[in-house]
Design an enzyme around this catalytic site. Sequence first.
Site, mmCIF file in Angstrom:
data_model
loop_
_atom_site.group_PDB
_atom_site.id
_atom_site.type_symbol
_atom_site.label_atom_id
_atom_site.label_comp_id
_atom_site.label_asym_id
_atom_site.label_seq_id
_atom_site.Cartn_x
_atom_site.Cartn_y
_atom_site.Cartn_z
ATOM 1 N N ARG A 73 -69.329 -24.395 -10.273
ATOM 2 C CA ARG A 73 -68.667 -23.559 -11.283
ATOM 3 C C ARG A 73 -68.558 -24.294 -12.623
ATOM 4 N NH1 ARG A 73 -63.390 -22.725 -11.581
ATOM 5 N NH2 ARG A 73 -62.994 -22.998 -9.358
ATOM 6 N N TYR A 134 -74.669 -1.199 -27.332
ATOM 7 C CA TYR A 134 -74.898 -0.948 -25.900
ATOM 8 C C TYR A 134 -73.635 -0.305 -25.306
ATOM 9 C CZ TYR A 134 -75.508 -2.037 -20.963
ATOM 10 O OH TYR A 134 -75.601 -1.951 -19.598
ATOM 11 N N ASP A 199 -76.211 -9.306 -30.740
ATOM 12 C CA ASP A 199 -76.861 -9.028 -29.461
ATOM 13 C C ASP A 199 -78.357 -8.906 -29.748
ATOM 14 O OD1 ASP A 199 -77.971 -7.863 -27.168
ATOM 15 O OD2 ASP A 199 -76.073 -6.889 -26.631
ATOM 16 N N LYS A 224 -83.195 -8.342 -19.169
ATOM 17 C CA LYS A 224 -84.195 -7.497 -19.804
ATOM 18 C C LYS A 224 -85.465 -8.301 -20.107
ATOM 19 C CE LYS A 224 -80.641 -4.731 -19.506
ATOM 20 N NZ LYS A 224 -79.675 -4.527 -20.566
HETATM 21 C C1 LIG Z 1 -78.280 -4.353 -20.700
HETATM 22 C C2 LIG Z 1 -77.629 -4.757 -21.968
HETATM 23 C C3 LIG Z 1 -76.413 -5.454 -21.969
HETATM 24 C C4 LIG Z 1 -75.664 -5.772 -20.696
HETATM 25 O O1 LIG Z 1 -76.388 -6.659 -19.896
HETATM 26 P P1 LIG Z 1 -76.261 -6.730 -18.276
HETATM 27 O O2 LIG Z 1 -77.175 -7.850 -17.936
HETATM 28 O O3 LIG Z 1 -76.677 -5.395 -17.760
HETATM 29 O O4 LIG Z 1 -74.826 -7.020 -17.978
HETATM 30 C C5 LIG Z 1 -75.889 -5.848 -23.200
HETATM 31 N N1 LIG Z 1 -76.521 -5.558 -24.351
HETATM 32 C C6 LIG Z 1 -77.685 -4.867 -24.382
HETATM 33 C C7 LIG Z 1 -78.329 -4.577 -25.692
HETATM 34 C C8 LIG Z 1 -78.280 -4.442 -23.197
HETATM 35 O O5 LIG Z 1 -79.415 -3.756 -23.231
#
Ligand SMILES: *Cc1c(COP(=O)(O)O)cnc(C)c1O
Length: 402
Positions: A73, A134, A199, A224
Site C-alpha cells: 500500500r 467526464y 484530464d 483508455k
Molecule cells: C473513463 C474516464 C475517466 C474515469 O476513469 P476510470 O478508469 O473509468 O475510473 C475519467 N476521465 C475521462 C476523460 C474518462 O474517459
Amino acid sequence: MTSNQGNGAPCYSGSDSLAVHAGREDLTALGVHAPPLDLSSTNPLPGVEAGGESYEAMATGGHPTAGGNVYARLWNPTVARFESALAAVEHTEEAVAFASGMAAVTAAVLAAQLRHREERGGGVGHVVAVRPLYGGTDHLLVSGLLGVDATFCGPFGVAAAVRPETCLVVVETPANPTLELVDIAAVVEAAQGRPVLVDNTFATPVLQNPADIGAALVLHSATKYLGGHGDAVGGVVAADASWAGALRRVRAVTGGLLHPMAAYLLHRGLPTLGVRVRAQQASAEKMSAWLSAHPGVRRVHYPGTPEGDPTGLVGRQMRGPGAMLAIELAGGYAQAAQVAERVRLFTHAVSLGGVDSLIQHPAALTHRPVPPEARPATNILRLSIGLEDVADLQADLAQALG
Ligand SMILES: *Cc1c(COP(=O)(O)O)cnc(C)c1O
C-alpha cells in the site's frame, strides 16, 4: 534522458523512444528484457527502524521507500516503473498511479484540499470545474462526497468562479463526450495561481502535454489509451515532486492502489501508444469526413473540423485532433439507439481508446448521473475509433444507419 545500458549517458530524447524505454532503463543491468512483475503484498524487513522510516515518510509526504519497501500500500516497484515512464512522456518530475481514473480524480481533489489546508490553515476547499467533463468526474464533484464545494462554469467562466478558498481548477480537453477543446494556457491564467488539473485521457501525451503549458496536475484514465487493449483498469496523475508526495500520501492512506499486474499491462501499452494514437487518428479523420457527408448524420463533433476547433488549438495546443468523435443523428434518440444496437464490428460499450472501435450513447450511459442541464443531447453517439480497416468501419455504420 537516460541510457538503457544503465551507464547514465543520454542516448535518446524523442517522445516515441521515451515511450519505449522509460521505466526500463535498468533492465540490461538486471540481465532481463521484460520488466519484472513484483506481486509481493509485504516485504521482509531488515530491522525495526527501517520499516518505521517508510511509514513516517508516508505520513509526511516523503518517499515511501525511505526505509526500504515495507508494504504494497506504500509502494510497489512494478507500479513505480509505470509511474516513472508516464512522468517521462508527460514531462513531469513524477507520477502517481491509482486503481482507476476515478480513484486518481478523488486523490487529486483530496490532495488539493490537504495542501490548501496546510498552506492557508483550515476551511473547506473549493473546486472550479469547467464543463463539459467526464460524467463520473462531474457526478463526483456535484455529489459533495469529498467534502468540497464545487462551482461549474464554461471555459471562459474560470476567472469569475475562483474564490479565495479555491484549491483546484479542473478541466478536460478534448472534453467528454462532445470533444470541445479548451485553451489550457487561458484557463491557467484565469486560475490566478490556483493549481489546474487537466484530464488528458482523450489527447494522451502523444498529442498534448498540459504540464508544458502550466497545468500542475495531468490526469489519465489509464484504462483508455495508455493501456489501449481494454484489459486493465487504472488511473495516474503526473505532477511535480511536491504534488506527488501529497498524492502518494492520500493513496497510502485511502488505499486506491493500482495492482502491479495492471501496472505491468499499462506500462506495456506505452511503447505502442504513439503508433496506435497516430493510426487511430488517421482513421478518425477519414471517418469524420465520411460521416459528415452521410444523410443520417446531422452533425459531426471532431476537433479535426473547422467547427470543432474554432480557435485553432490543433497545431498549437494539440499535435493532432485525436481519434474520438461524436455524431448527432438526424433521426433523434430512436435512430441513435438503433445505430448503437445494430452495429456488428463496432462494439456497443462504454470506455474508449482501445485497439477496437467502440460506440456508446452518453446521455443514456456515461453521462446519466450528470444533472439534466449539463447532460448531452439524446441524439448523440460517441465513437472511439480503433485499428480496424476504415472501409469495414464505414460499412458497419452504413448498415447500422440503415
Ligand atoms: C473513463 C474516464 C475517466 C474515469 O476513469 P476510470 O478508469 O473509468 O475510473 C475519467 N476521465 C475521462 C476523460 C474518462 O474517459
